[in-house]
Design a protein around this motif. Structure first.
Motif, mmCIF file in Angstrom:
data_model
loop_
_atom_site.group_PDB
_atom_site.id
_atom_site.type_symbol
_atom_site.label_atom_id
_atom_site.label_comp_id
_atom_site.label_asym_id
_atom_site.label_seq_id
_atom_site.Cartn_x
_atom_site.Cartn_y
_atom_site.Cartn_z
ATOM 1 N N ARG A 76 19.806 0.419 -1.267
ATOM 2 C CA ARG A 76 21.221 0.630 -0.928
ATOM 3 C C ARG A 76 22.057 0.830 -2.190
ATOM 4 O O ARG A 76 22.918 1.711 -2.247
ATOM 5 N N SER A 77 21.802 0.024 -3.204
ATOM 6 C CA SER A 77 22.537 0.143 -4.462
ATOM 7 C C SER A 77 22.257 1.501 -5.128
ATOM 8 O O SER A 77 23.185 2.167 -5.608
ATOM 9 N N THR A 78 21.000 1.895 -5.149
ATOM 10 C CA THR A 78 20.629 3.173 -5.758
ATOM 11 C C THR A 78 21.263 4.334 -5.003
ATOM 12 O O THR A 78 21.751 5.294 -5.616
ATOM 13 N N ALA A 79 21.293 4.263 -3.678
ATOM 14 C CA ALA A 79 21.926 5.318 -2.875
ATOM 15 C C ALA A 79 23.411 5.408 -3.200
ATOM 16 O O ALA A 79 23.958 6.504 -3.374
ATOM 17 N N TYR B 266 7.995 2.519 -0.271
ATOM 18 C CA TYR B 266 7.540 3.675 -1.041
ATOM 19 C C TYR B 266 7.842 3.520 -2.522
ATOM 20 O O TYR B 266 7.033 3.906 -3.364
ATOM 21 N N LEU B 267 9.000 2.985 -2.827
ATOM 22 C CA LEU B 267 9.430 2.905 -4.209
ATOM 23 C C LEU B 267 9.115 1.564 -4.875
ATOM 24 O O LEU B 267 9.442 1.356 -6.049
ATOM 25 N N GLY B 268 8.512 0.654 -4.115
ATOM 26 C CA GLY B 268 8.126 -0.632 -4.678
ATOM 27 C C GLY B 268 9.306 -1.464 -5.108
ATOM 28 O O GLY B 268 9.304 -2.073 -6.180
ATOM 29 N N THR B 269 10.337 -1.507 -4.265
ATOM 30 C CA THR B 269 11.560 -2.236 -4.601
ATOM 31 C C THR B 269 12.077 -2.938 -3.355
ATOM 32 O O THR B 269 11.381 -3.031 -2.349
ATOM 33 N N PRO C 52 0.791 -1.236 0.000
ATOM 34 C CA PRO C 52 0.000 0.000 0.000
ATOM 35 C C PRO C 52 0.829 1.295 0.000
ATOM 36 O O PRO C 52 0.459 2.244 -0.708
ATOM 37 N N PRO C 53 1.943 1.375 0.744
ATOM 38 C CA PRO C 53 2.698 2.647 0.709
ATOM 39 C C PRO C 53 3.195 3.023 -0.686
ATOM 40 O O PRO C 53 3.297 4.203 -1.005
ATOM 41 N N PHE C 54 3.506 2.031 -1.522
ATOM 42 C CA PHE C 54 3.960 2.294 -2.882
ATOM 43 C C PHE C 54 2.883 3.017 -3.678
ATOM 44 O O PHE C 54 3.150 3.979 -4.395
#
Length: 186
Positions: A164-167, A155-158, A65-67
């Motif tokens: 961590r990788s994206t950061a 939130y990002l659906g991942t 739901p948060p996504f």
């Protein structure tokens, strides 16, 4: 039964209110980071909350739901920015939000001491604006709003590993845009 047949009861309202209590601080913080105006951010968040409430029965049936609520919030932030542009108002600038500078520099210190650029915080903000939307979101959620990776992933659906990788990728891009590499001394 379709969504218009749903009768929203007191229990659904309590669930929605608890959901908003859990997420509203992050929603408003993110909206403020994007819109740079507290009143506009609050209004966009309130509109998003109203839309989430309208879709609440459907959102409750979703796996994360948060996504889905996050997607609605991002649409409303985009609509607020579009309205600013259509009204001929200047788009938000970094000039009066030094919190960005401190948040990203704190993030940099946590990620192997990214060196500060010799330029102003405008350079830093410019580098942030060059990030992809996903990388920008992760930087804001993780370092400015100090949310845990688990919540960001929702939130990002991942996955948390992807957050961590994206950061890490985002910090590498910031470092390159500011003339260095993470962990490298000048």
């Amino acid at each position: 039964m379709n969504e218009s047949d749903w009768v929203v009861g007191d229990r659904d309202r309590l669930t929605f209110d608890a959901f908003c209590d859990t997420h509203e601080k992050a929603w408003i913080g993110f909206a403020r980071a994007r819109l740079r105006d507290g009143a506009v951010a609050h209004e966009a968040t309130e509109i998003a909350k109203a839309r989430v409430w309208q879709a609440w029965p459907r959102i409750l049936r979703e796996q994360i739901p948060p996504f889905h609520a996050w997607a609605i919030l991002k649409e409303e932030i985009g609509a607020a920015l579009a309205e600013l542009m259509m009204n001929g108002e200047p788009l938000p600038t970094q000039a009066d939000v030094p919190g960005w500078v401190h948040a990203v520099r704190d993030a940099a210190e946590q990620a192997e001491h990214l060196l500060e650029a010799d330029g102003s915080h405008e350079q830093l903000y410019g580098a942030l604006r060059q990030l992809s939307e996903r990388r920008h979101d992760v930087i804001v959620l993780r370092y400015l709003l100090d949310l845990p990776d688990e919540q960001i992933a929702d939130y990002l659906g991942t996955t948390e590993a992807n957050v961590r990788s994206t950061a890490s990728q985002a910090l590498d891009r910031l470092a390159a845009a500011l003339g260095g590499r993470r962990g490298e001394s000048r």
